[in-house]
Scaffold this active site. Structure first.
Site, mmCIF file in Angstrom:
data_model
loop_
_atom_site.group_PDB
_atom_site.id
_atom_site.type_symbol
_atom_site.label_atom_id
_atom_site.label_comp_id
_atom_site.label_asym_id
_atom_site.label_seq_id
_atom_site.Cartn_x
_atom_site.Cartn_y
_atom_site.Cartn_z
ATOM 1 N N TYR A 113 -8.552 15.613 -6.649
ATOM 2 C CA TYR A 113 -7.465 14.714 -8.180
ATOM 3 C C TYR A 113 -6.748 15.367 -8.468
ATOM 4 C CZ TYR A 113 -5.975 11.518 -11.514
ATOM 5 O OH TYR A 113 -5.068 10.668 -12.628
ATOM 6 N N SER A 127 -0.376 13.198 -14.943
ATOM 7 C CA SER A 127 -1.762 12.990 -15.793
ATOM 8 C C SER A 127 -1.805 14.703 -16.308
ATOM 9 C CB SER A 127 -3.237 13.467 -15.025
ATOM 10 O OG SER A 127 -4.317 13.192 -15.291
ATOM 11 N N LYS A 137 -2.563 16.483 -8.989
ATOM 12 C CA LYS A 137 -1.432 15.534 -9.391
ATOM 13 C C LYS A 137 -0.883 16.913 -10.331
ATOM 14 C CE LYS A 137 -2.230 11.554 -10.633
ATOM 15 N NZ LYS A 137 -0.856 10.150 -10.907
ATOM 16 N N ASP A 171 1.003 -1.332 -0.168
ATOM 17 C CA ASP A 171 -0.330 -0.040 -0.046
ATOM 18 C C ASP A 171 0.757 0.929 0.377
ATOM 19 O OD1 ASP A 171 -1.381 1.936 0.851
ATOM 20 O OD2 ASP A 171 -2.872 1.469 2.824
#
Length: 249
Positions: free
Chosen positions: A164, A144, A168, A64
């Site tokens: 998100y 991304s 990024k 993890d």
């Protein structure tokens, strides 16, 4: 790829999508690959689909990446088993749908922990191995397009990517931070950020899948990784942005 023959690569998030494609292509290119994932059984299934002569070159290992003790346990095992880490591909990432104004903060923290701290924790351990051996390794981060801009709003649709894109954007800043640190420390370790547009993977939310007919495949991103790590020692591929033809983002 000659310099990487029989070297050791670690790929995080290797259980599906881009991570699986990268793990397979690096194995086929002649490396031993440790595929880190929480769904470790899926990496073992991936191993069984490899050519018989290469199956033992993909090793499935639980990790993890957002948990420091889990990362240390995994990387300790890799060093003990193989003695070195030569390439690290930070691919693991997560996305939780919802709005920043009212979503559960625990979900926001999970994204931050995986997408940002996962990169930091794994890179620390991989770079330690490279520096101890004075080896010119390579760190790749799967970023991304949303690390360089935010999604355009669609009329009548409430944005649901929340933390998100900021996570990024942090990865984009981390990439430059690592480049400067590697250089100032006197190493020749390379750092590359690869920023895809829409990719047809499990992580892609329906809010995007339902409004775009143009998507990349995981293998497209894997080929970019192979290109970056195959460059000669004097070439630093800092950033690659890949979009499907006709993508409007």
């Amino acid at each position: 790829m000659d310099r990487w023959q029989n070297r050791v690569a670690v790929v995080t998030g290797a259980s599906s999508g881009i991570g699986s494609a990268i793990a397979v292509d690096l194995v086929k290119a002649g490396l031993t690959v440790v595929g880190l994932a929480r769904r470790v059984e899926r990496v073992k299934e991936l191993q069984q689909r490899l050519p018989a002569a290469r199956k033992d070159k993909l090793v499935a290992l639980y990790c993890d990446v957002g948990n420091e003790s889990s990362v240390n346990e995994a990387f300790d095992w890799i060093i003990q088993k193989f003695g070195a880490i030569d390439i690290l591909v930070n691919n693991a990432g997560t996305l939780q749908s919802g709005q920043l104004v009212d979503m559960n903060p625990a979900f926001i923290q999970q994204v931050i922990q995986t997408n940002i701290m996962g990169v930091v924790l794994c890179t620390q351990r991989a770079v330690r191995s490279m520096r101890e051996r004075k080896f010119d390794g390579h760190v790749v981060i799967i970023n991304s397009i949303l690390g360089h801009k935010t999604m355009s709003t669609v009329e009548g649709v409430v944005p649901d990517l929340n933390i998100y894109p900021p996570s990024k954007h942090a990865v984009t800043a981390l990439t430059e931070g690592y480049r400067q640190e590697f250089m100032a420390l006197g190493t020749r370790i390379k750092i590359t950020s690869i920023s895809p547009g829409v990719v047809d993977t499990e992580i892609l939310p329906d809010s995007i899948r339902n409004v775009t007919g143009r998507m990349l495949h995981s293998e497209d991103i894997s080929q970019a990784v192979l290109y970056a790590v195959a460059t000669p020692p004097h070439v630093q591929v800092h950033e690659i942005i890949i979009k499907p033809m006709g993508e409007k983002m």
